[in-house]
Motif scaffolding. Structure first.
Motif, PDB file in Angstrom:
ATOM      1  N   MET A  71      -3.732   1.944   4.824  1.00 54.95           N
ATOM      2  CA  MET A  71      -3.214   2.106   3.449  1.00 54.95           C
ATOM      3  C   MET A  71      -1.756   2.093   3.552  1.00 54.95           C
ATOM      4  O   MET A  71      -1.339   1.505   2.394  1.00 54.95           O
ATOM      5  CB  MET A  71      -3.649   3.491   2.992  1.00 54.95           C
ATOM      6  CG  MET A  71      -5.315   3.790   2.735  1.00 54.95           C
ATOM      7  SD  MET A  71      -5.538   5.207   2.457  1.00 54.95           S
ATOM      8  CE  MET A  71      -4.963   5.550   0.754  1.00 54.95           C
ATOM      9  N   ALA A  75       0.418   0.187   0.462  1.00 56.92           N
ATOM     10  CA  ALA A  75       0.932   1.152  -0.444  1.00 56.92           C
ATOM     11  C   ALA A  75       2.526   0.887  -0.402  1.00 56.92           C
ATOM     12  O   ALA A  75       2.901   1.279  -1.386  1.00 56.92           O
ATOM     13  CB  ALA A  75       0.559   2.478   0.007  1.00 56.92           C
ATOM     14  N   TRP A  77       3.948  -1.476  -1.097  1.00 59.01           N
ATOM     15  CA  TRP A  77       4.242  -2.367  -1.874  1.00 59.01           C
ATOM     16  C   TRP A  77       3.843  -2.006  -3.327  1.00 59.01           C
ATOM     17  O   TRP A  77       4.128  -2.706  -4.493  1.00 59.01           O
ATOM     18  CB  TRP A  77       4.035  -3.773  -1.741  1.00 59.01           C
ATOM     19  CG  TRP A  77       5.105  -4.391  -0.619  1.00 59.01           C
ATOM     20  CD1 TRP A  77       5.194  -4.245   0.491  1.00 59.01           C
ATOM     21  CD2 TRP A  77       6.373  -4.972  -1.079  1.00 59.01           C
ATOM     22  NE1 TRP A  77       5.994  -4.898   1.202  1.00 59.01           N
ATOM     23  CE2 TRP A  77       6.813  -5.148  -0.088  1.00 59.01           C
ATOM     24  CE3 TRP A  77       6.959  -5.309  -2.326  1.00 59.01           C
ATOM     25  CZ2 TRP A  77       8.244  -5.957   0.026  1.00 59.01           C
ATOM     26  CZ3 TRP A  77       8.096  -5.780  -2.193  1.00 59.01           C
ATOM     27  CH2 TRP A  77       8.701  -6.085  -0.817  1.00 59.01           C
ATOM     28  N   ILE A  78       3.100  -0.996  -3.538  1.00 56.87           N
ATOM     29  CA  ILE A  78       2.531  -0.459  -4.935  1.00 56.87           C
ATOM     30  C   ILE A  78       3.672  -0.239  -6.147  1.00 56.87           C
ATOM     31  O   ILE A  78       3.577  -0.783  -6.905  1.00 56.87           O
ATOM     32  CB  ILE A  78       1.561   0.740  -4.921  1.00 56.87           C
ATOM     33  CG1 ILE A  78       0.256   0.360  -4.178  1.00 56.87           C
ATOM     34  CG2 ILE A  78       1.291   1.419  -6.171  1.00 56.87           C
ATOM     35  CD1 ILE A  78      -0.489   1.674  -3.863  1.00 56.87           C
ATOM     36  N   MET A  91      -3.436  -1.388  -6.168  1.00 57.23           N
ATOM     37  CA  MET A  91      -3.881  -0.014  -6.253  1.00 57.23           C
ATOM     38  C   MET A  91      -5.246  -0.153  -6.074  1.00 57.23           C
ATOM     39  O   MET A  91      -5.750   0.920  -5.332  1.00 57.23           O
ATOM     40  CB  MET A  91      -3.627   0.710  -7.736  1.00 57.23           C
ATOM     41  CG  MET A  91      -2.081   1.251  -7.663  1.00 57.23           C
ATOM     42  SD  MET A  91      -2.201   2.569  -9.122  1.00 57.23           S
ATOM     43  CE  MET A  91      -0.996   2.065  -9.996  1.00 57.23           C
ATOM     44  N   VAL A  94      -5.929  -0.617  -2.246  1.00 59.69           N
ATOM     45  CA  VAL A  94      -5.761   0.731  -1.229  1.00 59.69           C
ATOM     46  C   VAL A  94      -6.512   1.819  -1.721  1.00 59.69           C
ATOM     47  O   VAL A  94      -7.145   2.539  -0.865  1.00 59.69           O
ATOM     48  CB  VAL A  94      -4.192   1.216  -1.485  1.00 59.69           C
ATOM     49  CG1 VAL A  94      -3.745   2.493  -0.793  1.00 59.69           C
ATOM     50  CG2 VAL A  94      -3.347  -0.115  -1.291  1.00 59.69           C
TER      51      VAL A  94
END
Lengths: 338, 245
Positions: A71, A75, A77-78, A91, A94
């Motif tokens: 994850m 994450a 790059w979220i 999103m 992940v």
């Protein structure tokens, strides 16, 4: 459904009828071997050799740990996803990985080992996760490359696990594979948009593929003649194909996809071999693989310390939930849902 | 449906206010990915973030191009509540923010869904999502408030710290008609007081705790952490003008 399936009165199916004498280990071993040979599913209530159980715990734990450690690079790059559509896709992806972690820890629990124990081992560095996640996600295109290559390699590895001899693991993998193949298509589609986008976007995509290609090939594990656990796992039908066989399958799938993407794979020796009916490819740098496995990859320390930190910082929350549940165990109200 | 230009402008303003609330809170919840205290919460927080992002996309699209609005507006053009932009803090702060906002959003969308205004279709779906978000926040408020001494203290500190950002929720939103805002506030307050009471927590005192009362997010005045949040969120999109993703 196993042909010899017997209904255990205490609940749950079994692969074979238990021998009459509960102390006759040899008879149990024969029944187990026959069930595996007949491609029946071993279930949690079945007798199984200790080494089979230990192998499954090791493999399922490593797989579960890979999901939750995996994850982190995505994450990363979220909060920077460049469009709301891509942000929603990332999103959700992940989140799926957290969900896979949940099914897999549950599958491991059927073998008598708790999630907490497994997490403790991960945090102490006594159980592994896939080394691929020790590489950094440096640009947005890395999210696409992970989807296309890393999830693609994972699917190639995992589809055969849907037929693994251990029932709960095989069933978890059916669901995991459906979601992974969705992720792989999303990664491909994202790279396609970048490849056909501006020159800067195209370069970003190519750079990501250049960095992720070789580590993805290493995901299939060491060559067959150096693979420590392979032979026994094949005999137990936990594993169905050799590392090299799966790696070759993956390369053959990726080559035409790279062409459609308009991206090149960073291997000058990659070419179709008419005689073999497969692509030949260059030598993998196994020294890098062993080095990353030993803990010397670019992100090993970062991934593990981030995981430990989240766990430690969440300790008071888990303690509160447990304390609340204990206080309200006898409530008849909705407050017992903790 | 025919609308006058003035009505259109008002609907756009309301779509931005509600859309920015959802966009910004979704972003903050997305920051939890990989850091949640327990695996089940990785799933739950992402689920709530995804619901909110979905709402944001519908609402922003009512006001213009969703990506232009999300990635190319300056801080002063955002119309979200200051509450939703507050940093995650510890898990108690995140839950307190969720409690305050989800009760508000649930009540507001319930009212919008029962009307025939432009937001009724979106609100009909969002009210169901907000009911789940509210249940999630209430259950965690109970666990943390009535858990251990440490969790109780952290949860009380969180509801106190964020209390000053709650008054703004009940200022009328331009473009939303037919909502009894004082009535909404008193219902909200009753619900929050009940949950906090059951969680052995105290409703914060005063009109809004603290000398300074927050409340100008709807006018584009935000708090310092918001600019950094936007810098991170908008950087990549702005680095490639005109690119499609």
């Amino acid at each position: 459904m196993a042909t010899a399936a017997a209904r255990d009165t205490a609940g749950g199916p079994t692969a074979y009828d238990a021998p009459a004498d509960p102390g006759d280990t040899a008879a149990f071993q024969r029944a187990f071997d026959a069930a595996v040979a007949a491609d029946e599913r071993i279930e949690p209530r079945d007798w199984m050799p200790d080494a089979y159980r230990a192998t499954l715990v090791r493999q399922i734990a490593q797989h579960a740990h890979s999901e939750i450690i995996g994850m982190q690079p995505e994450a990363n790059w979220i909060t920077r996803a460049p469009s709301l559509r891509r942000k929603a896709i990332l999103m959700a992806k992940v989140q799926d990985e957290a969900g896979h972690g949940l099914y897999l820890y549950s599958a491991a629990e059927t073998l008598g080992v708790s999630r907490d124990e497994l997490l403790d081992k991960l945090h102490a560095g006594r159980q592994k996760y896939s080394s691929i996640f020790n590489y950094p996600t440096l640009t947005w295109a890395d999210v696409g490359a992970i989807g296309w290559l890393v999830d693609g390699a994972a699917i190639t590895n995992q589809v055969p696990l849907c037929r693994c001899s251990y029932g709960p693991y095989a069933r978890a993998m059916v669901r995991v594979c459906k979601e992974e193949s969705f992720h792989q298509r999303q990664g491909y589609e994202m790279l396609l948009a970048l490849s056909k986008g501006t020159p800067e976007q195209h370069a970003m995509a190519q750079d990501a593929v250049d960095r992720w290609w070789w580590p993805s090939l290493m995901m299939f594990g060491p060559p067959d003649d150096e693979s420590q656990h392979s032979a026994q796992s094949m005999a137990w039908k936990i594993k169905r194909h050799s590392n090299d066989e799966l790696r070759q399958r993956f390369v053959d799938i990726c080559v035409p996809q790279a062409e459609s993407l308009g991206l090149t794979l960073p291997d000058p020796d990659l070419r179709w071999n008419e005689e073999r009916g497969h692509h030949d490819f260059g030598a993998i740098d196994w020294s890098e693989f062993w080095d990353v496995l030993k803990g010397n990859g670019p992100c090993n320390d970062q991934r593990l310390s981030r995981r430990r930190q989240a766990h430690e910082e969440g300790a008071w929350v888990r303690e509160a939930a447990a304390a609340h549940a204990a206080k309200h165990r006898n409530d008849t109200t909705g407050a017992t849902r903790a | 449906m025919t609308t006058t230009p003035a009505a259109d402008t008002a609907v756009t303003a309301a779509a931005l206010a509600l859309g920015d609330d959802a966009l910004v809170l979704s972003h903050r919840l997305g920051e939890w990915a990989g850091h949640a205290p327990v695996l089940e919460e990785e799933v739950a927080l992402a689920n709530i973030a995804l619901d909110l992002l979905g709402q944001a996309r519908v609402l922003l699209s009512m006001a213009g191009d969703e990506d232009e609005l999300a990635f190319l507006r300056e801080e002063r053009a955002f119309r979200n509540l200051q509450l939703v932009e507050q940093p995650n803090g510890d898990f108690a702060h995140t839950i307190a923010r969720q409690l305050y906002f989800s009760v508000y959003q649930h009540l507001l969308h319930d009212r919008l869904a029962s009307g025939d205004g432009p937001f009724a279709p979106l609100a009909g779906k969002a009210v169901k999502e907000a009911a789940y978000h509210r249940d999630h926040a209430e259950q965690w408020t109970l666990r943390l408030g009535d858990g251990t001494d440490e969790s109780h203290a952290r949860m009380q500190a969180a509801v106190d710290a964020l209390w000053r950002y709650t008054g703004e929720m009940f200022q009328p939103v331009e473009g939303i008609d037919g909502v009894d805002w004082p009535g909404l506030e008193s219902t909200w307050r009753d619900i929050v007081e009940d949950v906090l009471g059951r969680a052995t927590l105290t409703l914060p005192e005063g009109p809004r705790t603290g000398a300074w009362r927050a409340g100008a997010g709807r006018q584009g005045l935000h708090t310092e952490p918001f600019g950094r949040m936007l810098a991170e969120m908008q950087h990549l999109h702005r680095s490639h003008p005109g690119a499609t993703w």
